[in-house]
Scaffold this motif. Sequence first.
Motif, PDB file in Angstrom:
ATOM      1  N   SER A  28      24.813   2.655  31.753  1.00 23.51           N
ATOM      2  CA  SER A  28      24.230   3.465  30.680  1.00 23.51           C
ATOM      3  C   SER A  28      23.559   4.698  31.281  1.00 23.51           C
ATOM      4  CB  SER A  28      23.194   2.652  29.897  1.00 23.51           C
ATOM      5  OG  SER A  28      23.784   1.512  29.306  1.00 23.51           O
ATOM      6  N   PRO A  29      23.601   5.824  30.579  1.00 21.20           N
ATOM      7  CA  PRO A  29      22.912   7.020  31.098  1.00 21.20           C
ATOM      8  C   PRO A  29      21.430   6.728  31.289  1.00 21.20           C
ATOM      9  CG  PRO A  29      24.328   7.564  29.229  1.00 21.20           C
ATOM     10  CD  PRO A  29      24.273   6.072  29.291  1.00 21.20           C
ATOM     11  N   PRO A  30      20.814   7.294  32.310  1.00 20.32           N
ATOM     12  CA  PRO A  30      19.383   7.079  32.520  1.00 20.32           C
ATOM     13  C   PRO A  30      18.589   7.450  31.277  1.00 20.32           C
ATOM     14  CG  PRO A  30      20.353   8.142  34.426  1.00 20.32           C
ATOM     15  CD  PRO A  30      21.418   8.135  33.360  1.00 20.32           C
ATOM     16  N   GLY A  31      17.672   6.582  30.907  1.00 22.82           N
ATOM     17  CA  GLY A  31      16.864   6.810  29.722  1.00 22.82           C
ATOM     18  C   GLY A  31      15.605   5.983  29.803  1.00 22.82           C
ATOM     19  N   VAL A  32      15.083   5.629  28.635  1.00 26.83           N
ATOM     20  CA  VAL A  32      13.882   4.797  28.560  1.00 26.83           C
ATOM     21  C   VAL A  32      14.318   3.374  28.251  1.00 26.83           C
ATOM     22  CG1 VAL A  32      11.675   4.419  27.420  1.00 26.83           C
ATOM     23  CG2 VAL A  32      12.522   6.752  27.748  1.00 26.83           C
ATOM     24  N   ARG A  68      13.530   4.988  33.097  1.00 28.16           N
ATOM     25  CA  ARG A  68      12.077   4.967  32.980  1.00 28.16           C
ATOM     26  C   ARG A  68      11.717   3.714  32.196  1.00 28.16           C
ATOM     27  NH1 ARG A  68      10.594   8.999  29.669  1.00 28.16           N
ATOM     28  NH2 ARG A  68      12.723   9.639  29.177  1.00 28.16           N
ATOM     29  N   VAL A  69      10.772   2.937  32.704  1.00 26.17           N
ATOM     30  CA  VAL A  69      10.558   1.591  32.193  1.00 26.17           C
ATOM     31  C   VAL A  69       9.218   1.450  31.479  1.00 26.17           C
ATOM     32  CG1 VAL A  69      10.407  -0.856  32.803  1.00 26.17           C
ATOM     33  CG2 VAL A  69      12.009   0.647  34.029  1.00 26.17           C
ATOM     34  N   ILE A  70       9.289   0.809  30.325  1.00 24.10           N
ATOM     35  CA  ILE A  70       8.112   0.312  29.618  1.00 24.10           C
ATOM     36  C   ILE A  70       8.201  -1.209  29.644  1.00 24.10           C
ATOM     37  CG2 ILE A  70       6.884   0.193  27.415  1.00 24.10           C
ATOM     38  CD1 ILE A  70       8.229   2.863  26.671  1.00 24.10           C
ATOM     39  N   SER A  80      12.093   5.024  20.121  1.00 20.85           N
ATOM     40  CA  SER A  80      11.682   5.721  21.342  1.00 20.85           C
ATOM     41  C   SER A  80      12.343   5.211  22.615  1.00 20.85           C
ATOM     42  CB  SER A  80      10.163   5.614  21.507  1.00 20.85           C
ATOM     43  OG  SER A  80       9.766   4.256  21.645  1.00 20.85           O
ATOM     44  N   VAL A  81      13.164   4.152  22.529  1.00 19.02           N
ATOM     45  CA  VAL A  81      13.783   3.625  23.750  1.00 19.02           C
ATOM     46  C   VAL A  81      15.297   3.561  23.589  1.00 19.02           C
ATOM     47  CG1 VAL A  81      11.717   2.296  24.316  1.00 19.02           C
ATOM     48  CG2 VAL A  81      13.585   1.180  23.107  1.00 19.02           C
ATOM     49  N   ASP A  82      15.980   3.628  24.717  1.00 17.69           N
ATOM     50  CA  ASP A  82      17.440   3.605  24.723  1.00 17.69           C
ATOM     51  C   ASP A  82      18.011   2.216  24.958  1.00 17.69           C
ATOM     52  OD1 ASP A  82      17.983   6.629  24.726  1.00 17.69           O
ATOM     53  OD2 ASP A  82      16.575   6.377  26.392  1.00 17.69           O
ATOM     54  N   MET A  83      17.192   1.346  25.528  1.00 18.26           N
ATOM     55  CA  MET A  83      17.665   0.010  25.861  1.00 18.26           C
ATOM     56  C   MET A  83      16.487  -0.962  25.800  1.00 18.26           C
ATOM     57  SD  MET A  83      19.339  -1.284  29.456  1.00 18.26           S
ATOM     58  CE  MET A  83      20.603  -0.028  29.250  1.00 18.26           C
ATOM     59  N   VAL A  84      16.770  -2.164  25.312  1.00 21.70           N
ATOM     60  CA  VAL A  84      15.792  -3.246  25.345  1.00 21.70           C
ATOM     61  C   VAL A  84      16.412  -4.414  26.089  1.00 21.70           C
ATOM     62  CG1 VAL A  84      14.461  -4.918  24.011  1.00 21.70           C
ATOM     63  CG2 VAL A  84      14.705  -2.580  23.156  1.00 21.70           C
ATOM     64  N   VAL A  85      15.652  -4.976  27.005  1.00 22.55           N
ATOM     65  CA  VAL A  85      16.060  -6.212  27.680  1.00 22.55           C
ATOM     66  C   VAL A  85      14.976  -7.253  27.438  1.00 22.55           C
ATOM     67  CG1 VAL A  85      16.602  -7.327  29.871  1.00 22.55           C
ATOM     68  CG2 VAL A  85      17.341  -4.974  29.456  1.00 22.55           C
ATOM     69  N   CYS A  86      15.402  -8.427  27.050  1.00 20.39           N
ATOM     70  CA  CYS A  86      14.456  -9.529  26.828  1.00 20.39           C
ATOM     71  C   CYS A  86      15.029 -10.768  27.503  1.00 20.39           C
ATOM     72  CB  CYS A  86      14.253  -9.763  25.333  1.00 20.39           C
ATOM     73  SG  CYS A  86      13.009 -11.025  24.960  1.00 20.39           S
ATOM     74  N   SER A  87      14.388 -11.199  28.574  1.00 20.20           N
ATOM     75  CA  SER A  87      14.910 -12.314  29.365  1.00 20.20           C
ATOM     76  C   SER A  87      13.930 -13.482  29.372  1.00 20.20           C
ATOM     77  CB  SER A  87      15.188 -11.856  30.799  1.00 20.20           C
ATOM     78  OG  SER A  87      15.764 -12.900  31.556  1.00 20.20           O
ATOM     79  N   PHE A 106      13.082  -5.168  17.794  1.00 19.22           N
ATOM     80  CA  PHE A 106      14.011  -4.537  18.744  1.00 19.22           C
ATOM     81  C   PHE A 106      14.766  -3.395  18.069  1.00 19.22           C
ATOM     82  CE2 PHE A 106      14.513  -8.822  21.179  1.00 19.22           C
ATOM     83  CZ  PHE A 106      13.290  -8.626  21.786  1.00 19.22           C
ATOM     84  N   ALA A 107      15.206  -3.633  16.833  1.00 20.78           N
ATOM     85  CA  ALA A 107      15.936  -2.598  16.096  1.00 20.78           C
ATOM     86  C   ALA A 107      15.034  -1.396  15.801  1.00 20.78           C
ATOM     87  CB  ALA A 107      16.489  -3.175  14.802  1.00 20.78           C
ATOM     88  N   ARG A 108      13.773  -1.667  15.525  1.00 16.12           N
ATOM     89  CA  ARG A 108      12.848  -0.575  15.192  1.00 16.12           C
ATOM     90  C   ARG A 108      12.629   0.359  16.374  1.00 16.12           C
ATOM     91  NH1 ARG A 108       7.734   0.677  16.144  1.00 16.12           N
ATOM     92  NH2 ARG A 108       7.255  -1.306  17.173  1.00 16.12           N
ATOM     93  N   VAL A 109      12.423  -0.194  17.569  1.00 14.41           N
ATOM     94  CA  VAL A 109      12.054   0.651  18.705  1.00 14.41           C
ATOM     95  C   VAL A 109      13.267   1.326  19.349  1.00 14.41           C
ATOM     96  CG1 VAL A 109      10.016  -0.738  19.162  1.00 14.41           C
ATOM     97  CG2 VAL A 109      12.130  -1.226  20.418  1.00 14.41           C
ATOM     98  N   LEU A 110      14.478   0.806  19.086  1.00 16.97           N
ATOM     99  CA  LEU A 110      15.676   1.387  19.692  1.00 16.97           C
ATOM    100  C   LEU A 110      16.133   2.650  18.971  1.00 16.97           C
ATOM    101  CD1 LEU A 110      17.911  -1.705  20.530  1.00 16.97           C
ATOM    102  CD2 LEU A 110      17.291   0.118  22.135  1.00 16.97           C
ATOM    103  N   ARG A 111      16.629   3.590  19.741  1.00 13.96           N
ATOM    104  CA  ARG A 111      17.297   4.741  19.161  1.00 13.96           C
ATOM    105  C   ARG A 111      18.668   4.312  18.647  1.00 13.96           C
ATOM    106  NH1 ARG A 111      15.245   7.544  24.213  1.00 13.96           N
ATOM    107  NH2 ARG A 111      13.364   8.631  23.526  1.00 13.96           N
ATOM    108  N   PRO A 112      19.268   5.061  17.703  1.00 10.36           N
ATOM    109  CA  PRO A 112      20.616   4.723  17.227  1.00 10.36           C
ATOM    110  C   PRO A 112      21.590   4.610  18.392  1.00 10.36           C
ATOM    111  CG  PRO A 112      19.633   6.396  15.830  1.00 10.36           C
ATOM    112  CD  PRO A 112      18.703   6.220  16.990  1.00 10.36           C
ATOM    113  N   GLY A 113      22.378   3.565  18.392  1.00  9.76           N
ATOM    114  CA  GLY A 113      23.321   3.335  19.470  1.00  9.76           C
ATOM    115  C   GLY A 113      22.720   2.652  20.680  1.00  9.76           C
ATOM    116  N   GLY A 114      21.445   2.276  20.590  1.00 14.01           N
ATOM    117  CA  GLY A 114      20.777   1.645  21.723  1.00 14.01           C
ATOM    118  C   GLY A 114      21.336   0.269  22.030  1.00 14.01           C
ATOM    119  N   HIS A 115      21.170  -0.137  23.272  1.00 11.59           N
ATOM    120  CA  HIS A 115      21.680  -1.418  23.755  1.00 11.59           C
ATOM    121  C   HIS A 115      20.560  -2.448  23.829  1.00 11.59           C
ATOM    122  CE1 HIS A 115      25.698   0.058  24.967  1.00 11.59           C
ATOM    123  NE2 HIS A 115      25.052   1.212  25.130  1.00 11.59           N
ATOM    124  N   LEU A 116      20.929  -3.679  23.556  1.00  6.00           N
ATOM    125  CA  LEU A 116      20.000  -4.802  23.626  1.00  6.00           C
ATOM    126  C   LEU A 116      20.641  -5.899  24.460  1.00  6.00           C
ATOM    127  CD1 LEU A 116      17.562  -6.576  22.756  1.00  6.00           C
ATOM    128  CD2 LEU A 116      18.830  -7.091  20.643  1.00  6.00           C
TER     129      LEU A 116
END
Length: 294
Positions: free
Chosen positions: A90-94, A115-117, A152-159, A175-185
């Motif tokens: 994925s392109p570098p993002g948040v 960039r990680v939150i 505000s984020v491009d990707m969410v990971v929950c492990s 997860f859907a709320r914080v992701l930008r359209p097309g974001g990966h989970l």
Amino acid sequence: MAYEHPLAYVLGLEGIALLRAFAGEHDRRFVEARIAEIRQMLADDAFEGVDVEHLSTVDGYGIWSTTYDDPGNPAFDFDEEIVRAVAGTSPPGVALDAACGTGRVAAMLADCGHRVIGVDSSADMLAHAETRLPQAAFRLGELQQLPVETGSVDMVVCSLALTHVPDLAPVFDEFARVLRPGGHLVIADVHPEQVARSRIPAIRRADGTAGRVRSHHHRTGDYVRAGVAAGFSIRSCDEPVTVSPLRARTADPGPWEFWPWSLDLLAPEAAQAANRGVPSMILWHWQSSDHGAE
């Protein structure tokens, strides 16, 4: 308060093995051996059970934080591949590491150029994460109400976290709320079949009493319903299986800290039959349904 008795677990394994034999997976010798083994264990029972308190994630992971990163957690062997596969292409993002714990996954995301939150409900776990990855932004918060701006984020990971929430729907909605359209989970969890068999790490409390982090048995369909309702589409779902060799039988259940894994050795043939083909983890890659061009 739960009561864990070695025979309760082992007889459960014997029952699963016998059900699989009834369905045609094993022969007469296997069935007769299982029944004889059950009779022998009941006749010779000298085991003692343990009272176990199921703890909140804050209390449980607060205790576990000091040893969480120690070698030996088999779940760590499964999530890194899918996290790096998605984050690395994925392109570098948040990237948001939801329920980040000690920052193990956050470090992977940073390695992939993001960039990680990181968000976690345990201040003790966050303290370790901040030491591991000081350049990330770590925040105290709950999965059901993430302290992250909408879109505000491009990707969410929950492990290794969703087994601890009672209802998946509010978490997927967040997860859907914080992701930008097309974001990966990306989600990695202990498989529902393993949770149902109480394969949940043990924790000793400060007073020496036994505890486990409270966990919930979410079926595979529960993830699907929650994800689809939140607007995600499934990119992949994997259920890796660990193949364990048949080991020698022992009469010793081992220390409680190694239950239920050590209890398999009280009836290894039954355990192998009951566990054959049962996945260890469930690994998901989701994407917002409104993803536009691939």
